[in-house]
Design an enzyme around this catalytic site. Structure first.
Site, mmCIF file in Angstrom:
data_model
loop_
_atom_site.group_PDB
_atom_site.id
_atom_site.type_symbol
_atom_site.label_atom_id
_atom_site.label_comp_id
_atom_site.label_asym_id
_atom_site.label_seq_id
_atom_site.Cartn_x
_atom_site.Cartn_y
_atom_site.Cartn_z
ATOM 1 N N ASP A 1 0.811 -1.223 0.000
ATOM 2 C CA ASP A 1 0.000 0.000 0.000
ATOM 3 C C ASP A 1 0.841 1.270 0.000
ATOM 4 O O ASP A 1 0.665 2.157 0.856
ATOM 5 C CB ASP A 1 -0.931 0.013 1.218
ATOM 6 N N GLU B 1 -11.308 1.185 -3.914
ATOM 7 C CA GLU B 1 -10.646 1.602 -2.672
ATOM 8 C C GLU B 1 -9.347 2.338 -2.994
ATOM 9 O O GLU B 1 -9.000 2.546 -4.149
ATOM 10 C CB GLU B 1 -10.361 0.385 -1.786
#
Length: 581
Positions: A76, A252
């Site tokens: 991420d 997302e």
């Protein structure tokens, strides 16, 4: 008061000496048994060596660097820029300290500054699952108030969405400011008129979910003075994904950008597994409406043969930054499965140049099978592994544990390293906690990320267990219910080396052997893809295998679940539950 002097004979003096010596021995033995003050294992000379064939088969050519740029569990990624300084952060889940932060001046050579969340007041993961804790941090620099922001979701300690701030990432960050909204993956955007916005992933309105995995992207106006979202300004700007009629899942990881007067929203879509991708939308206003690009996805690895050579998969969850000379680059996560399709190294940080000469950004070569090398920015000298910069490719990391503070690459899980380690002139001492590696709580284990499919890790250990409850050694760890323990313990009056496998919470002793612990014992774990071996040496030269070749399957998220990569740990416990048969 009258003082009386006693004169002792030689025989009496000898008797006193004998009694005093015996008392000291007894007290020392008691000290060793009670509290482990004198029974802390001493670890010295840790060496980790990566040996992946892909780097041997693809030597760097002039102007090239390897990607991933951060190997091992660094998922991420988010990146920001201030002048010629680039800062990059990653998810850390229940690892402590939290949110590793890296710095570069050229996107090629990186140093770790430390961690954003490095104080107990910032991180509350003591009781969190291994894949709970810190999700998808976003880092942004706001030039209008000269402040850096790191915003994230802390799924632990009742915190939720939060933001921390600093004017210098190298000098520490504020305590968390809790933010009042639901969902995950928040990201800030600072417009050039001084206004601020926040975007994040959320569930659809109550009763409006159309299918499993249906999510929305929501936007709020953000008050920079109060550090809070402005009540009543929330608005859904993406419902489902680029085409809700196709039931897209898990939109997302949103990021907003502004270029040439228009607003671009980039998101991950498809979940973090095999259907992962990156998509982009455009609008004339930050509040939308946002229209998907006609060429979506702009990055994915989902369309290619499953058995392709040097496979990279699960690419997505990206962030963009303008690099040197005005060229854009993107960081993103992806995995490199081994020959059995396992992902023991976890989600890693990759880099690709981005072509933004047209209306929409496009990852260069992001829609073909990813290669191990990419072209780096022109004029940059690759110094990986030199002058304090992090290594890349196949490398060796050695730590003698004599520095006053541990290297930033060493971490704890759920608990701070400083609670159980001490560096000395002779090496690293670990204070054993009365819990085992199988506990979902802080343990006395110092972890290093597995960064290659083919590697070996060796450490020298001086340790004499006092009872069967004492154990120290190495672990290969995915989580508390999926791991290997390779350590020294006791059975009766004898010292043993034992190898235990725990799968789904069920533990099995694979092998044990009586061992001489009067001197240092070298412990070694070697992996070649899915095949792991555990070895030891008494003389530091000849190694003996214990337990044969075992599978690394339990160290992969496709077996153990969750989002983290495998960790190699230096471990001690005073509550050992492995019973030698």
């Amino acid at each position: 008061m009258k003082h009386v002097r006693f004169r002792l004979t030689a025989w009496q003096k000898r008797g006193v000496y004998i009694v005093f010596t015996a008392l000291c021995v007894h007290m020392n033995a008691f000290s060793q048994k009670d509290g482990n003050e004198k029974n802390e294992p001493l670890f010295t000379q840790f060496t980790y060596k990566g040996n992946d064939p892909i780097y041997k088969d693809n030597p760097l050519q002039p102007g090239e660097i390897y990607s991933p740029i951060l190997q091992g569990c660094y998922p991420d990624p988010s990146i920001t820029r201030k002048g010629n300084d680039y800062y990059l952060v990653n998810s850390s889940f229940s690892m402590v300290p939290g949110v590793p932060i890296f710095h570069s001046n050229d996107l090629v050579n990186w140093k770790q500054l430390g961690h954003v969340l490095d104080r107990p007041s910032q991180l509350k993961v003591e009781k969190a699952g291994i894949s709970a804790g810190i999700y998808a941090p976003d880092i942004k620099y706001n030039p209008y108030n000269s402040t850096f922001y790191m915003i994230t979701t802390q799924i632990a300690g009742g915190i939720g969405n939060m933001v921390v701030k600093t004017q210098d990432p190298a000098k520490g960050w504020s305590d968390p400011i809790k933010l009042k909204f639901d969902g995950i993956d928040p990201s800030l955007f600072f417009d050039d008129n001084g206004k601020a916005y926040l975007v994040h992933n959320d569930a659809p309105p109550t009763g409006k979910a159309l299918y499993n995995g249906h999510r929305v992207i929501k936007l709020w106006e953000y008050d920079l003075k109060k550090d809070e979202v402005i009540a009543g300004t929330d608005k859904i700007i993406v419902d489902g994904g680029i085409d809700i009629t196709q039931k897209p899942i898990w939109i997302e990881g949103p990021h907003l950008y502004k270029r040439k007067g228009r607003y671009f929203l980039m998101c991950a879509e498809g979940g973090t597994g095999g259907w992962h991708s990156e998509v982009v939308f455009v609008s004339d206003k930050p509040t939308g409406p946002f229209i998907p690009a006609p060429n979506n996805p702009i990055l994915t690895q989902r369309y290619f043969q499953k058995d392709r050579k040097d496979k990279v998969d699960w690419a997505g969850h990206a962030d963009l930054v303008e690099g040197p000379n005005g060229k854009y680059y993107g960081v993103f996560l992806a995995v490199r499965p081994n020959e059995k399709g396992r992902v023991n190294t976890g989600r890693e940080t990759f880099l690709l140049p981005v072509d933004w000469s047209g209306e929409f950004p496009q990852f260069e070569n992001g829609l073909i099978p990813l290669k191990p090398t990419i072209k780096m920015p022109a004029g940059v000298n690759n110094q990986a592994g030199q002058n304090g910069f992090l290594p890349n490719g196949n490398f060796t990391f050695t730590d003698k544990f004599t520095a006053s503070k541990p290297d930033f690459r060493w971490i704890g899980v759920r608990g701070s390293r400083e609670n159980f380690i001490a560096t000395t002139q002779n090496g690293l001492k670990i204070k054993p906690f009365p819990v085992t590696i199988k506990a979902a709580e802080p343990t006395s284990t110092l972890f290093y990320r597995q960064q290659h499919a083919t590697f070996e890790a060796t450490v020298s250990l001086k340790y004499i267990p006092q009872s069967e409850k004492d154990l120290a050694g190495m672990v290969c760890y995915q989580k508390e219910s999926f791991n290997y323990v390779f350590g020294i313990t006791k059975k009766g009056n004898d010292d043993y080396l034992v190898l235990e496998r725990t799968e789904g919470g069920k533990s099995t002793i694979i092998a044990s052997a009586k061992v001489d612990v009067s001197g240092a014992v070298q412990l070694n774990v070697t992996a070649k893809g899915d095949s792991y071996t555990f070895n030891y040496s008494i003389d530091g030269q000849r190694f003996t295998n214990l337990g044969g070749t075992v599978s690394g399957d339990i160290l992969s998220t496709d077996v153990a679940g969750g989002f983290t990569g495998a960790l190699i740990g230096l471990y001690a416990t005073s509550a050992n539950d492995i019973v030698i048969p």
